[in-house]
Design a protein around this motif. Sequence first.
Motif, mmCIF file in Angstrom:
data_model
loop_
_atom_site.group_PDB
_atom_site.id
_atom_site.type_symbol
_atom_site.label_atom_id
_atom_site.label_comp_id
_atom_site.label_asym_id
_atom_site.label_seq_id
_atom_site.Cartn_x
_atom_site.Cartn_y
_atom_site.Cartn_z
ATOM 1 N N GLU A 116 0.805 -1.217 0.000
ATOM 2 C CA GLU A 116 0.000 0.000 0.000
ATOM 3 C C GLU A 116 0.842 1.273 0.000
ATOM 4 O OE1 GLU A 116 -3.330 -0.032 -0.308
ATOM 5 O OE2 GLU A 116 -3.040 -2.192 -0.562
ATOM 6 N N ARG A 144 2.683 4.418 -1.223
ATOM 7 C CA ARG A 144 2.561 5.350 -2.342
ATOM 8 C C ARG A 144 3.513 6.516 -2.115
ATOM 9 N NH1 ARG A 144 0.187 1.566 -3.671
ATOM 10 N NH2 ARG A 144 -1.881 1.348 -4.616
ATOM 11 N N THR A 150 4.138 10.770 -3.346
ATOM 12 C CA THR A 150 3.626 11.968 -3.998
ATOM 13 C C THR A 150 4.687 12.459 -4.983
ATOM 14 O OG1 THR A 150 4.509 13.323 -2.209
ATOM 15 C CG2 THR A 150 2.245 12.539 -1.977
ATOM 16 N N GLY A 179 0.752 9.398 -6.543
ATOM 17 C CA GLY A 179 0.156 8.092 -6.318
ATOM 18 C C GLY A 179 0.889 6.936 -6.958
ATOM 19 N N SER A 199 2.731 3.565 -7.447
ATOM 20 C CA SER A 199 2.577 2.336 -6.674
ATOM 21 C C SER A 199 3.934 1.756 -6.296
ATOM 22 C CB SER A 199 1.785 1.303 -7.475
ATOM 23 O OG SER A 199 2.516 0.930 -8.631
ATOM 24 N N ARG A 226 4.361 8.154 1.362
ATOM 25 C CA ARG A 226 3.112 7.988 2.098
ATOM 26 C C ARG A 226 3.117 6.636 2.810
ATOM 27 N NH1 ARG A 226 2.866 12.708 1.914
ATOM 28 N NH2 ARG A 226 1.268 13.986 0.920
#
Length: 360
Positions: free
Chosen positions: A254, A256, A258, A320, A322, A354
């Motif tokens: 999960e 991520r 920016t 975002g 991955s 993130r």
Amino acid sequence: MMPGLAQADRLKDLADVAGVRSNPLVGYGLVVGLSGSGDGNSGLTRRSLQSIMSRLGLELSADDLDAKNAAAVMVTAELPPFMKPGQSLDVTVSTSGKAKSLQGGTLLMTPLMGADGEVYAIAQGNLVVGGLGVAGGDGSSVVVNVPTVGRIPQGATVERMVETAFLETEYFVLNLHRSDFSTAGAVADAVNAQFGAGVAVALDGSSVRVRAPADPAARVSFMGLLEQIEVDPAAPPAQVIVNARTGTVVIGGEVRVTPAAISHGSLTVRVNEDFNVDQGATVVNGRDGGVVVPGEPVVTPDTQIEIEQEANPAFVFDPGVSLASLVDAINAVGASAADLVAILEALHRAGALRAELIVI
């Protein structure tokens, strides 16, 4: 069970039932039959031998005993839930004195106590020791594995049962292995879909309360059905785990980033030091002409310096991005494990990562 869950897990793999757990047991005992590898003149071991002898009707002084073939040990075991008197447990025996090896020893009857001071099992039997220790007369020694720890398979007999509220309690409480509010809610929904509305209630992010059958005879079968319910757990939190000692980096699915730009490059400087040696000579003019006389060799340093700069351009992450894109981009610039850690730390410091960065 809930159909159509490709990534579903069984409830028994996600949670434990509160109160249904093992209990540690511990006891102090004596191992005899050692081949000279015991505690020797240890006062504690000799007094333990004296105490055992006195209970057997022999009145001896501790000074009359030699403990070179005996060892004081600590005995440990785990008492699983619902164990009944007469069932057997495996025990682990560890030296507590100066004994060098437990090879060939026999554990004498040892009470094993719980945290409440009550005796729950009795241990006795021949030890299985996987280690080996050999010492020479000159003080040299070779030790393989750990000869001071042994096991006795099925070496303890349960004498007392640990009482549980499994048959009397009105509710079962399921404690999740990983606290997560979404997973707790999913567990409650899955149980209610199987047994009816209101059977399960999520108490918090770690616990789900399930109403137990009123009939005690139905509780075992109910728990068997409950454990087989399939639940789709929530995705784990975004985390990056870094082991600074080994350079291991684990990035959660999960994670991520920016928008961010990263430039990775290195400057390599090579210095090759060499020497040119020339034979010196001296010309001496004599009556018969000039004579060449060899002189001291002349050493001239020859140093070559090469500078190599890798041309690694900066790369940019879009919003975002991955996990797969992040790893591919970092691998594309040939980053090592140490470089990867530095890049991740810089991204986290810049606020572009993130995820929670955990360094162990």
